[in-house]
Design a protein around this motif. Structure first.
Motif, short mmCIF file in Angstrom:
data_model
loop_
_atom_site.label_atom_id
_atom_site.label_comp_id
_atom_site.label_asym_id
_atom_site.label_seq_id
_atom_site.Cartn_x
_atom_site.Cartn_y
_atom_site.Cartn_z
N GLN A 1 1.08 -1.27 0.27
CA GLN A 1 0.01 0.19 0.03
C GLN A 1 0.94 1.11 -0.07
N CYS A 2 2.26 1.56 0.45
CA CYS A 2 2.87 2.43 0.72
C CYS A 2 3.81 2.99 -0.51
N VAL A 3 3.83 1.19 -1.22
CA VAL A 3 4.50 1.83 -2.80
C VAL A 3 3.32 2.21 -3.11
N PHE A 4 2.25 2.18 -3.71
CA PHE A 4 1.34 2.72 -5.01
C PHE A 4 0.82 4.54 -4.06
N PRO B 1 5.45 6.14 -3.75
CA PRO B 1 5.94 5.57 -4.67
C PRO B 1 7.29 6.09 -4.83
N ARG B 2 7.90 7.46 -4.80
CA ARG B 2 9.30 8.60 -4.61
C ARG B 2 9.54 8.07 -2.99
N TYR C 1 12.67 2.04 0.80
CA TYR C 1 12.49 3.13 1.19
C TYR C 1 13.50 4.01 1.73
N ALA C 2 13.64 4.92 1.41
CA ALA C 2 14.00 6.64 1.64
C ALA C 2 13.72 6.54 3.45
N GLN D 1 7.12 15.30 -0.08
CA GLN D 1 5.80 14.15 -0.25
C GLN D 1 5.30 13.17 0.96
N LEU D 2 5.46 14.52 2.46
CA LEU D 2 4.97 14.23 3.41
C LEU D 2 3.69 13.49 3.59
N GLU D 3 2.90 14.83 3.13
CA GLU D 3 1.01 14.30 3.72
C GLU D 3 1.36 11.94 2.68
#
Length: 69
Positions: free
Chosen positions: A15-18, A21-22, A34-35, A42-44
């Protein structure tokens, strides 16, 4: 903001990837990359990804630390 994924809890639902994705990326079928330093733009998306994680494996904060890596 810092992000840490507890890989012992992560079940590869992606779900996080969708949602971000950055920041989150699947490597192979179930390996998550992951970063840890979340870019401001990308916070939101990362907050949404953390909320959507079925096993609540994503930890967020200014200085997330501990054994979850």
């Amino acid at each position: 903001m810092q992000a840490v994924v507890d890989l012992t809890r992560c079940q590869g639902y992606a779900q996080c990837v969708f949602l971000a994705p950055r920041v989150f990326e699947l490597h192979g079928e179930e390996g998550l990359l992951y970063a840890t330093a979340v870019p401001d733009d990308q916070l939101e998306r990362v907050h949404q990804a953390a909320a959507a994680c079925p096993v609540q494996a994503i930890l967020l904060g200014e200085e997330v630390s501990g054994g979850a890596r």
